[in-house]
Design an enzyme around this catalytic site. Structure first.
Site: not given
Ligand SMILES: NC(=O)c1ccc[n+]([C@@H]2O[C@H](COP(=O)([O-])OP(=O)(O)OC[C@H]3O[C@@H](n4cnc5c(N)ncnc54)[C@H](O)[C@@H]3O)[C@@H](O)[C@H]2O)c1
Length: 335
Positions: A117, A142, A146
């Site tokens: 991302s 989050y 990644k």
């Protein structure tokens, strides 16, 4: 080519499965249905289960020894949830991915395309364009999951048979051209979903959070990319996996997936009004804690290594998002 797609019942996974089929490939879906709807799997080859279930991975490979590549999209993706419950996010996105990668290596299935991302990037210092060498500073658990999995893949690819193409998506929006899949959450919190809710009269006004950012009109900037372009990029990634790594002279490679165009929130609202054909009530508010000014992708590297570039305009993506919004009840059973 047979391709294992983890998270293939999700928004981007199901769209990618369709793009693979249209290119003549066969997706094999592995999804727990933790969040993705069963309806998005359709008639595809499907295993309902967890990515960290080694026995299940062994069974999938025994059933489909001709799987040539894994696209690993399965993850939990809600940023605020990752802040309130980091344990679950690190378990699902990090620990379980690690188990799966180890099993894929043991099973002799070395090619991994990983969904990362743009949220891994630090705020750019000059302008808003970021290339793959730009500094990283993920701003949430989050985003850290990644970046961690990127690092894990780079290390595994250096030490084992595994090979990795790491794709950093910017802001996917829209639906596939056949309107088979799209956003399925009941109350979308992202900016386009909020615009649709305002247009439908469900919300009184669309709130622009942050109007004093150092952008051309003071609002945050993003790189909105049609999800069909994202799906097509995965087809290019699996088809050119070995060639891309050979060209790079590396065992892993990080590529941005964006359009290369920065769009501010005010510009997105204007595009939405243009496509929708009516104006939207706007209120302005201060930025929320942790709101990023944003960035857009440098797309030179992905063009060089995959020969891919985004083809659809933001107006087309908005048009598809609206059309999907009108159709989705017939597929999902809810508005
Ligand atoms: N949507 C975005 O804006 C965006 C942006 C950048 C990156 N990504 C990444 O792209 C990928 C796909 O995103 P999406 O928007 O399609 O999300 P999504 O939630 O629609 O899809 C994720 C899928 O993974 C499945 N899943 C979750 N944990 C699992 C597990 N342990 N085992 C098996 N299946 C599991 C879910 O059931 C769901 O179907 C994710 O990895 C996400 O981090 C998404």
């Amino acid at each position: 080519m047979k391709v294992l797609v983890t998270g293939g019942a999700g928004y981007i996974g199901s769209t990618t499965a369709l793009a693979l089929e249209q290119a003549g490939h066969t997706p094999v879906i592995l999804d727990s249905l933790e969040t993705g709807p069963r309806a998005f799997v359709g008639e595809r080859i499907f295993y309902e289960g967890d990515i960290a279930d080694r026995a299940l991975l062994q069974r999938i490979v025994a059933d489909h020894p001709d799987i040539e590549c894994t696209i690993h999209m399965a993850a939990l993706i809600v940023v605020p949830d990752s802040v309130s419950d980091p344990y679950v996010y690190y378990r699902e996105n990090v620990a379980k991915s690690l188990e799966m990668f180890d099993e894929l290596d043991k099973l002799g299935k070395p090619r991994v395309v990983f969904s990362s991302s743009a949220s891994v990037y630090a705020m750019p210092e000059n302008g808003f364009e970021v290339n793959e060498d730009a500094a990283t500073a993920p701003g949430s658990p989050y985003a850290r999951t990644k970046l961690m999995m990127e690092q894990v893949l780079v290390d595994l690819a250096a030490a084992t048979s595994l090979r990795a193409l790491i794709l950093r998506y910017f802001n996917p929006i829209g639906s596939d051209p056949g309107l088979n899949t799209g956003i399925y959450v009941r109350e979308p919190s992202h900016v386009l979903g909020q615009l649709v809710l305002t247009a439908q009269g469900i919300k009184d006004a669309f709130t622009i959070t942050g109007v004093d950012h150092p952008t051309r009109d003071g609002t945050g900037i993003r790189d909105y990319i049609h999800v069909w372009d994202v799906a097509r990029a995965h087809v290019a990634a699996v088809e050119q996996f070995d060639a891309a790594l050979e060209k790079a002279g590396a065992t892993s490679l990080i590529l941005n997936l964006g359009t290369g165009n920065g769009v501010t929130v005010r510009e997105l609202v204007a595009a939405f009004e243009r496509v929708y054909g009516a104006s939207i009530n706007i209120v302005e508010a201060p930025p929320r804690p942790g709101d990023a000014v944003g960035a857009y992708a440098s797309v030179e590297r992905v063009s060089e290594f995959l020969g891919w570039k985004a083809e659809h305009s933001i107006d087309e993506a908005i048009d598809f998002a609206l059309a999907w919004g009108r159709k989705r009840k017939s597929i999902l059973g809810y508005d």
